[in-house]
Structure formats: structure tokens, C-alpha cells
Scaffold this motif. Structure first.
Motif, short mmCIF file in Angstrom:
data_model
loop_
_atom_site.label_atom_id
_atom_site.label_comp_id
_atom_site.label_asym_id
_atom_site.label_seq_id
_atom_site.Cartn_x
_atom_site.Cartn_y
_atom_site.Cartn_z
N ASP A 113 0.87 -1.18 0.00
CA ASP A 113 0.00 0.00 0.00
C ASP A 113 0.91 1.23 0.00
O ASP A 113 1.48 1.60 1.03
N HIS A 115 -6.45 2.61 -4.76
CA HIS A 115 -6.44 2.77 -3.30
C HIS A 115 -6.96 4.16 -2.95
O HIS A 115 -6.43 4.82 -2.07
N ASP A 121 1.04 4.47 0.22
CA ASP A 121 0.27 5.64 0.65
C ASP A 121 1.06 6.94 0.54
O ASP A 121 0.48 8.01 0.33
ZN LIG Z 1 -3.41 2.99 2.62
#
Ligand SMILES: [Zn+2]
Length: 266
Positions: free
Chosen positions: A11, A84, A13
Motif C-alpha cells: 500500500d 487505493h 500511501d
Molecule cells: Zn493505505
């Protein structure tokens, strides 16, 4: 079919979650995200290259638009890019279906700009769905999701669900989307990221816990899918990529184990 499949998922981010952090979007909080983009992601990509394993990268549009270079390498290295969110907003924080839809559409556009095609898979920021998320994923043509926890090592059908507070819970009809479940037990963030109120974890114990989960699945579940979730800004800190490499070697050393991108496995 492989006896066991490992899906490594990252992920990516970067700065996006810090825009919503409980203690604010301070430059120092944002620097943790910059570390993920500038240092963590390249270390993780080097690791995957060294072990010749594919991964699925869930990338918020905010990361793609802010840090194009590591995102381009992710594509060049043959990894899968999945959705995402654009802004990494927790779905239940949207005020309306329209707001949530607009952010998902913007995230699709960022991914199309990076890879040339729309993503097939979605992972919700914070592993949370709003009351509208499932219908939006269906409307926008997603084929799979990796956000739910109704199973441990087996994919299942995503459904519209009804959970009234004054009546029984109902599992609705499948919406044609495969859910590849995640687990807080196989996520580096709660285990290894400092969040202001947690003591430092014993890293060796965390990796041992992940290895034992793999071994349990290998022994008890035929055709099991081991989804491991890591964040470049967490796993990318020394010496963790080396420890992740040992976990990869441990799994790869057993007969009948394959490493697959989530979309290919689906
Ligand atoms: Zn995330």
C-alpha cells in the motif's frame, strides 16, 4: 493450482494518509510519507527484483500525482497497480455517494495516466467500506477487491450487506466482484509503525508471527492465499526489507508455493 499462493501487496500511501492524520498534516508527518516514496519504495522494489517475485501495488492517485518516478518503476518492473482511492479518504468519512464516487473516479484517472489502463482491483483506504462502496465498485467495473475479512485464506464473493441495529444481519446477493481478504494480522502498519501511543514492537517476533501464519496455512489449507500487506514507509525502514526477504525465502523454499499478483490469482 498451487498448493499455496503468496500475494505480496504494497500500500503505497506516501503522504496521502497524513493529510487525514489525527495529529495533523505537519511537515514532519508528511516527511514519513516522503521517506516511503524516496527510500522505502525503491528498497522494496530492489527486494522484489532480487527475489524475482511479482507484487500488487495499491497506489492512491495522490501518490501517483506527487511521486511519479517510483510509480513508473513499479510499472516498468512488471508489478500490478491497483486502486487505493485518490485522496486516501476513509470511505465512511465521505458526506455523500457523489463525493466518494468522484474520488474513486479521480483515482482511476491517475492510474490510467500511469499504466494506460483502468485498474481491475480496489483496496479501500483504512480497509473500510461506506454504505455505498460496494455498489460504486460494481458500477465502476472493478473485478476484485482486497479489503474485507470474512475469510482468512480463501477468496469469496463480495455482496451487498444489510446490518440493521434492530434486526438480523443479512448477507445479500453477490455483485460479481471477488474479494481477496486481508488481515490486520498480516499488515506491517499496526505491528511496526509508531502512532503516538504504542510501544516499540519486537521486530523479530512480528516476522516470526507472519512466518507461523504462513506455515499454518500451508499445513491446513489446500490452495490457500496468503495476502501480506506492507507499506513502503514502514517496511522500508532498516533492517526490515532484509527480514521480509527471509520470509519470502521461507515461503519460496516449500514445494507447491507460487507468488502471484492479486489480479492474476483472481
Ligand atoms: Zn493505505
Amino acid at each position: 493450482m498451487a498448493h499455496a499462493t503468496v500475494c505480496l501487496t504494497a500500500d503505497f500511501d506516501a503522504v496521502s494518509p497524513w493529510l487525514h492524520a489525527f495529529d495533523g498534516d505537519s511537515p514532519v508527518n508528511c516527511s514519513r510519507g516522503r521517506f516511503g516514496a524516496d527510500v522505502g519504495a525503491p528498497r522494496l522494489l530492489d527486494l522484489f527484483e532480487r527475489h524475482d517475485v511479482p507484487a500488487t501495488w495499491f497506489i492512491p492517485g495522490h501518490t501517483i500525482d506527487s511521486f511519479p518516478e517510483p510509480c513508473e518503476r513499479i510499472v516498468d518492473d512488471g508489478h500490478e497497480v491497483a486502486h487505493h482511492g485518490w485522496s486516501h479518504t476513509r470511505p465512511s468519512d465521505y458526506e455523500s455517494r457523489e463525493d466518494e464516487r468522484a474520488d474513486i473516479v479521480r483515482g482511476i484517472e491517475s492510474i490510467e495516466g500511469l499504466t494506460g489502463s483502468a485498474p481491475e482491483g480496489y483496496r479501500s483506504p483504512s480497509w473500510d467500506f461506506s454504505a455505498h462502496t460496494v455498489s460504486l465498485l460494481s458500477e465502476l467495473g472493478f473485478e476484485w477487491s482486497s479489503s474485507g475479512m470474512a475469510r482468512e485464506f480463501e477468496p469469496y464473493e463480495l455482496t451487498e450487506e444489510v446490518a440493521p441495529h434492530d434486526g438480523p444481519y443479512e448477507v445479500g446477493d453477490p455483485v460479481g466482484i471477488t474479494e481477496v481478504p486481508v488481515s490486520w494480522q498480516r499488515d506491517d502498519y499496526p505491528a511496526l509503525a509508531f502512532s503516538g501511543n504504542r510501544a516499540f514492537s519486537d521486530e523479530a517476533a512480528v516476522f516470526d508471527h507472519w512466518r507461523r501464519q504462513f506455515d499454518w496455512m500451508y499445513e491446513h489449507v489446500d490452495g490457500g492465499i496468503y495476502v501480506m500487506t506492507v507499506h513502503p514507509q514502514v517496511i522500508g525502514r532498516a533492517p526490515r526489507t532484509g527480514m521480509l526477504g527471509e520470509l519470502i525465502e521461507h515461503a519460496a523454499g516449500k514445494p507447491g508455493v507460487e507468488f502471484a499478483r492479486v489480479g492474476d490469482m483472481v
